[in-house]
Write a protein that holds these residues in place. Sequence first.
Motif, PDB file in Angstrom:
ATOM      1  N   UNK A 177      -2.724  -1.408  15.006  1.00  0.00           N
ATOM      2  CA  UNK A 177      -3.718  -1.621  13.960  1.00  0.00           C
ATOM      3  C   UNK A 177      -5.106  -1.719  14.571  1.00  0.00           C
ATOM      4  N   UNK A 178      -5.199  -2.404  15.701  1.00  0.00           N
ATOM      5  CA  UNK A 178      -6.493  -2.520  16.342  1.00  0.00           C
ATOM      6  C   UNK A 178      -7.039  -1.176  16.773  1.00  0.00           C
TER       7      UNK A 178
ATOM      8  N   UNK B  47      -4.126  -9.947  14.615  1.00  0.00           N
ATOM      9  CA  UNK B  47      -4.476  -9.276  13.359  1.00  0.00           C
ATOM     10  C   UNK B  47      -5.837  -9.745  12.869  1.00  0.00           C
ATOM     11  N   UNK B  48      -6.054 -11.064  12.898  1.00  0.00           N
ATOM     12  CA  UNK B  48      -7.315 -11.591  12.392  1.00  0.00           C
ATOM     13  C   UNK B  48      -8.481 -11.071  13.221  1.00  0.00           C
ATOM     14  N   UNK B  53     -13.322  -7.521  13.768  1.00  0.00           N
ATOM     15  CA  UNK B  53     -14.180  -6.611  14.522  1.00  0.00           C
ATOM     16  C   UNK B  53     -14.070  -5.167  14.062  1.00  0.00           C
ATOM     17  N   UNK B  54     -13.450  -4.954  12.918  1.00  0.00           N
ATOM     18  CA  UNK B  54     -13.286  -3.598  12.395  1.00  0.00           C
ATOM     19  C   UNK B  54     -14.655  -3.005  12.055  1.00  0.00           C
ATOM     20  N   UNK B  57     -15.531  -2.377   6.342  1.00  0.00           N
ATOM     21  CA  UNK B  57     -14.938  -3.513   5.635  1.00  0.00           C
ATOM     22  C   UNK B  57     -13.558  -3.158   5.101  1.00  0.00           C
ATOM     23  N   UNK B  58     -12.578  -3.889   5.528  1.00  0.00           N
ATOM     24  CA  UNK B  58     -11.198  -3.590   5.149  1.00  0.00           C
ATOM     25  C   UNK B  58     -10.386  -4.858   5.398  1.00  0.00           C
ATOM     26  N   UNK B  59      -9.467  -5.157   4.506  1.00  0.00           N
ATOM     27  CA  UNK B  59      -8.769  -6.435   4.642  1.00  0.00           C
ATOM     28  C   UNK B  59      -7.298  -6.271   5.003  1.00  0.00           C
ATOM     29  N   UNK B  60      -6.868  -5.063   5.371  1.00  0.00           N
ATOM     30  CA  UNK B  60      -5.424  -4.858   5.543  1.00  0.00           C
ATOM     31  C   UNK B  60      -4.857  -5.754   6.644  1.00  0.00           C
ATOM     32  N   UNK B  61      -5.649  -6.033   7.687  1.00  0.00           N
ATOM     33  CA  UNK B  61      -5.163  -6.892   8.761  1.00  0.00           C
ATOM     34  C   UNK B  61      -4.894  -8.298   8.275  1.00  0.00           C
TER      35      UNK B  61
END
Lengths: 472, 103
Positions: A177-178, B47-48, B53-54, B57-61
């Motif tokens: 995912x990262x 995950x957080x 640091x994505x 903007x996305x909340x899937x993690x």
Amino acid sequence: MNFYVIYPEIAVLVLALLLICADLILSAVETRRSLGYAAIMILGGLFISLFYQYHIDGSVYFYDNLFYFDNYAIFFKQLFLAAVVMTILFSLDYAEKLRYSGEYYAMVLFALIGMMVLASANDFLTMFVGLELMTISFYALAGFRLDDKKSAESGIKYLIIGSVSTAVTLYGISLLYGMAHSLDFSVIEKTFNVFSPLGVAGMAMIVAGMFFKMSVIPFHMWAPDVYEGAPTPVTGLLAMGSKAAAIAVFIRILFTAFLHITDYFMPVLAVFSAICMIGGNIAAIRQKNIKRMLAYSSIAQAGYMIVGICAATPQGIKSVMFYAFLYVLANVGAFAVLSVVDCQNNGTEYKNLSGLSQSAPVLAMVMAISLLSMGGIPPTAGFTGKLYLFTAVVESGYVWLAFIGFIMSMISVYYYLKVVRVMYQGSPDNSITVSGSIRAVVLISAVATILFGIWPQYLSILTDFAAFTFLR
Amino acid sequence: MTVGMTHFLILSALLFCIGLYGLLVKRNLFSILMCIELMLNAVNINFAAFNYFLPMPDLSGQVMMIFSITVAAAEVAVGLALIFRIYHDFATVNIDKINNMKG
């Protein structure tokens, strides 16, 4: 949102919750058999209704790519439904002995939902939830025999090793995912960022976690203990459903999310499959307990199925699906017989089966047919399945793998026939009564095994269709 | 010094390794369950951090994290029930003493 797409899951979930409620309403002394029959009827209806869902094009997504309802998923859903229907049918008698038989049926259905979600998972979130729903139900099911110490032991062993494998898989997913900034299989496929060291480590961890669930050899140590200790019908379901579900989602991950590494990964997978076939078959020879023997043989069967994945062609996928289905049929027969023997002779050692041909000739015959099908002897479906598997892999250039497969199939016949010899030579200790439901399920499995061996084309057309629409 | 993504990754990797080490060394079933929790929580940190640091903007993690916390709770519930049964059957929670099936 198109809720029609997840109707099998919703139906099974509602059924499971209704069973729990009905279990509470029924008086404590009353038998829970009726719940089992109700479950069989509804699941059977779902199984038939899924035949009408096969489609030429326009496979539907549910909830923004999380869930994919294609022919491949439908086929595996049917396979799980068939496995669970037959498992419930032959565990009706066995469940009487369990203290909480109503909850037993509900638990099996929860595991079924997990498997069905896994079959259509198109995102690591869905895959994770399905995987956990399936395995947590199985942890509880493995420890379901309250009168048996072994059952508790197998439950806790499965829980510890299973949770570790979950943690490893999840860590891999988080790394991926990262790198890919998404959990969607199709997005990960298009992101070339995943070829960084972290991304590759993530992929390796996910594959290792899947290998745990499929009990591929370096990660197989839980399988024999869990298979031996768990209640016999649960062992059967573990061997058929849990393994097939893991393979279903593994194939989907491999050919959607990890599509660009398959060329590098297939030789590695071929080596794992060879180790699996050799190790599983050799370790099975010296087992005293038949459930343990079947555990090692199921490790070998996982190896055979991976042979089909190695081919990386529609033919290969088709042969895996074909083999998974007839493996369900063979296992249903074998475990139905074993559950009767376990119930009435109190054990599944070789000596408990001695003289079964005299005390219960039908059971002995079905057991022999099922074992021969697992070994791949011609008139049974196992031969056809192995033929498809090895043809597909030879066409892809892995002749050595097919060669190992042939040799190991021959060796496997030795320990399968050892069971047959015990059944037909020894003298019975006590008489065995066979109930109608057991008789029905063993006859279905034996007849289907032989029919699909002689006329494989019906199942073959279906699997061909599902595989070709999957890989295009 | 600013705390970047690398720090979070190192923290989570350390937590994961501590959990794995404890799992291999500890003999008490409760400690083993806690070590598994440690490993799962290492994943949650990952995950957080990745989500924070994505670039977009996305909340899937974070969604995944919430699911993983929930699932871990379910797993522990089943685990505690099984340990309860183990204690009832074997009168011990030492994992070496309940290992009867071998081969």
